[in-house]
Design a protein around this motif. Structure first.
Motif, short mmCIF file in Angstrom:
data_model
loop_
_atom_site.label_atom_id
_atom_site.label_comp_id
_atom_site.label_asym_id
_atom_site.label_seq_id
_atom_site.Cartn_x
_atom_site.Cartn_y
_atom_site.Cartn_z
N SER A 138 0.86 -1.18 0.00
CA SER A 138 0.00 0.00 0.00
C SER A 138 0.90 1.23 0.00
CB SER A 138 -0.90 0.02 1.24
OG SER A 138 -1.59 1.26 1.33
N PRO A 139 0.55 2.30 -0.71
CA PRO A 139 1.38 3.52 -0.68
C PRO A 139 1.52 4.09 0.73
CG PRO A 139 -0.21 3.62 -2.48
CD PRO A 139 -0.58 2.45 -1.63
N GLU A 140 0.51 3.89 1.54
CA GLU A 140 0.52 4.37 2.92
C GLU A 140 0.36 3.19 3.88
OE1 GLU A 140 1.13 7.48 3.52
OE2 GLU A 140 0.97 8.14 1.43
N LEU A 141 0.98 3.30 5.04
CA LEU A 141 0.83 2.27 6.07
C LEU A 141 -0.63 2.16 6.49
CD1 LEU A 141 2.30 0.30 8.04
CD2 LEU A 141 2.41 2.21 9.64
N LYS A 142 -1.16 0.94 6.45
CA LYS A 142 -2.58 0.74 6.74
C LYS A 142 -2.78 -0.55 7.49
CE LYS A 142 -7.07 0.38 4.41
NZ LYS A 142 -7.77 0.36 3.09
N ALA A 191 1.96 -1.75 3.49
CA ALA A 191 2.71 -0.50 3.39
C ALA A 191 3.66 -0.59 2.21
CB ALA A 191 3.49 -0.25 4.68
N ASP A 192 4.37 0.50 1.96
CA ASP A 192 5.49 0.50 1.02
C ASP A 192 6.74 0.21 1.84
OD1 ASP A 192 7.51 0.98 -0.78
OD2 ASP A 192 6.66 2.83 -1.55
#
Length: 216
Positions: free
Chosen positions: A156-160, A174-175
């Protein structure tokens, strides 16, 4: 060393069920990836290991029963190591692998000297590390690597944070390559590829493989 909530979770009964559910023979392992991503894991690995010599020393952190290591062995790699938290998985690995050095231990405290490996890798492991604990395992991986950090993780581009089989606090996407570089700016991104799930239009799920190189 004090264990984390996630370590307790994965080393217990839930982790054993995970191991039983996800242990596959070599053919089933590649078929699983083919069905979910349209490529076998062997094909994915080959895209990132091209040009590596057979004696490249590789450590997988969180190797479970050693399926990835067996795949690398079949690809011709001879100097393979794994470390796995769960004793149940280590015992199963000993039954299904030969000439692969698999030991029980924590990724937070790798029992190897600095730069001992050419490559330190994970496969679906960082996604189960709490964000506050990521720096510890990343530091250990970088410390033990003489050259490469290699990963295959949920992207994911952002931590989730996402629920995992009805449990909260045990799965994140996350990335991870970017998080490694934020923590260790001397790491250079050599290559990365996104692998959307075949049903990604419905689920939105994407995995990715990345390769980072130490430049200092």
């Amino acid at each position: 060393m004090k264990t984390t909530q996630q370590e307790d979770f994965w080393s217990g009964e839930f982790g054993q069920h995970y191991t039983d559910r996800n242990t596959r023979d070599r053919l089933e392992w590649d078929e699983f990836y083919q069905q979910n991503w349209g490529l076998t894991k062997s094909e994915m690995n080959a895209r990132f290991t091209e040009g590596w010599s057979a004696n490249t020393r590789i450590l997988e952190v969180g190797c479970n029963t050693g399926m990835q290591l067996r795949g690398l062995q079949d690809a011709g790699f001879e100097n393979l190591y794994g470390i796995e938290l769960q004793s149940y998985a280590v015992e199963k690995a000993k039954q299904t692998t030969q000439h692969i050095n698999i030991i029980q231990g924590s990724g937070f405290e790798l029992p190897f000297r600095d730069g001992f490996f050419d490559v330190v890798c994970t496969n679906g492991v960082l996604i189960h590390i709490a964000p506050d604990d990521l720096p510890k395992i990343m530091d250990e991986m970088v410390r033990c690597s003489g050259r490469y950090i290699w990963g295959f993780e949920y992207y994911s581009p952002e931590l989730k944070a996402i629920p995992y089989r009805g449990n909260e606090g045990f799965l994140w996407k996350a990335d991870y390559a970017a998080l490694f570089q934020q923590r260790h700016p001397s790491l250079r991104l050599v290559k990365q590829e996104l692998y959307p799930y075949i049903n990604a239009a419905e689920s939105g799920n994407v995995d990715y493989m990345y390769l980072l190189e130490k430049t200092a």
